[in-house]
Design an enzyme around this catalytic site. Sequence first.
Site, short mmCIF file in Angstrom:
data_model
loop_
_atom_site.label_atom_id
_atom_site.label_comp_id
_atom_site.label_asym_id
_atom_site.label_seq_id
_atom_site.Cartn_x
_atom_site.Cartn_y
_atom_site.Cartn_z
N ASP A 34 -2.38 13.28 28.90
CA ASP A 34 -2.63 12.01 28.21
C ASP A 34 -2.40 10.76 29.06
OD1 ASP A 34 -3.10 13.58 25.97
OD2 ASP A 34 -1.03 13.42 25.29
N SER A 46 9.44 15.75 25.71
CA SER A 46 10.25 16.60 26.59
C SER A 46 11.23 15.76 27.40
CB SER A 46 9.33 17.37 27.55
OG SER A 46 8.39 18.09 26.81
N ARG A 48 9.78 26.51 45.50
CA ARG A 48 9.81 26.75 46.94
C ARG A 48 10.63 25.69 47.69
NH1 ARG A 48 4.13 29.88 47.96
NH2 ARG A 48 4.91 31.78 46.98
N GLY A 69 -5.56 12.17 24.00
CA GLY A 69 -4.94 10.95 24.54
C GLY A 69 -3.64 10.59 23.87
#
Length: 326
Positions: free
Chosen positions: A131, A108, A28, A174
């Site tokens: 985590d 990532s 948005r 974790g």
Amino acid sequence: MGQIKSIGVLTSGGDAPGMNAAIRAVTRTAIYNNLNVVGIKRGYYGLVYNEMEAFSSKSVSNIIQQGGTILKTARCKEFATKEGRAMAYANMKAMGIDALVVIGGDGSLTGARIFAEEYDIPIVGLPGTIDNDLGGTDETIGYDTALNTIVEAVDKIRDTATSHERLFLVEVMGHMAGYLALNGAIASGAEAAIIPEMETEIDQLGDLINRGFRKSKNSAIVLVAENPSTGGAMGLAQRIKEEFPEYDARVTILGHLQRGGSPTAADRILASRMGAQAITALLEGQRNVMIGIKNGELVYVPFSKATHHSSTIDRHDVEIVKILSI
Ligand code: ATP
């Protein structure tokens, strides 16, 4: 690099509650700034194998309250290869995408850094992982929800632990960081937290358990962070069985239920602020940074710093668990 006209957004690695709120905010805010938005499916897999669709404001309606990610997420081995990233770049260009917003964890953002270095693409990352194990940010999107889920679960386990006068070892996620275990222990009034940042010798454990059992309710709950090198809660239960056979230790592994659920207000706000800032950052000419939060202020964290997390666990917090469980 010319003006940014079109951005792609993806979620990658483990899902985290609040990822949808982040996708909504990114989409948005981009549309508000007259940018085109492309939703990329299944993380980097969608870039490599061309699973993308144009997003409108409506594409992200009614998702702020949903856990998981409407874009789906995946682990994509191909993206870790030069050939895979070349395919991703070709697809991205064919779709007219000029810049990316990557929502995910350590892996990532490492992938994002490598891709940005190779192809000179502006990429902004958002810390999406329960985590809380990224550098340069006090919190990650999904951490607060997971913590609340842990507290709710431990409150329930406490009822049965008290009734049966038992020791419970509750294993939480974790990924080699003890934030969920330690803060989960503080918030649920557990007797101890076993975290990877601190070695726990068996005699220390005996002390912790004994302290718990001296209390009138004669039960103890120990939160154990997952840890492949020690075997987590199962490994600990085995050690207790050998060293303290008088205790009937039970193990509960909370597992993936920690990833699910509607995000808390705190996570929705964090994701919305960070998502909006990702677009502001790209329009300001920022690139290859993660949006972090430090003392309530949004900050830009270079990917290299975000993915090199050194623990910020406060030893005093470990002491607090001990003091408050006497
Ligand atoms: P979580 O913290 O929840 O596990 P994560 O983002 O750390 O999330 P990973 O499985 O480590 O999850 O990484 C997600 C994806 O990022 C991988 O499947 C891969 O596509 C990409 N990735 C990870 N490391 C690299 C790398 N060194 N080079 C290129 N891509 C990578």
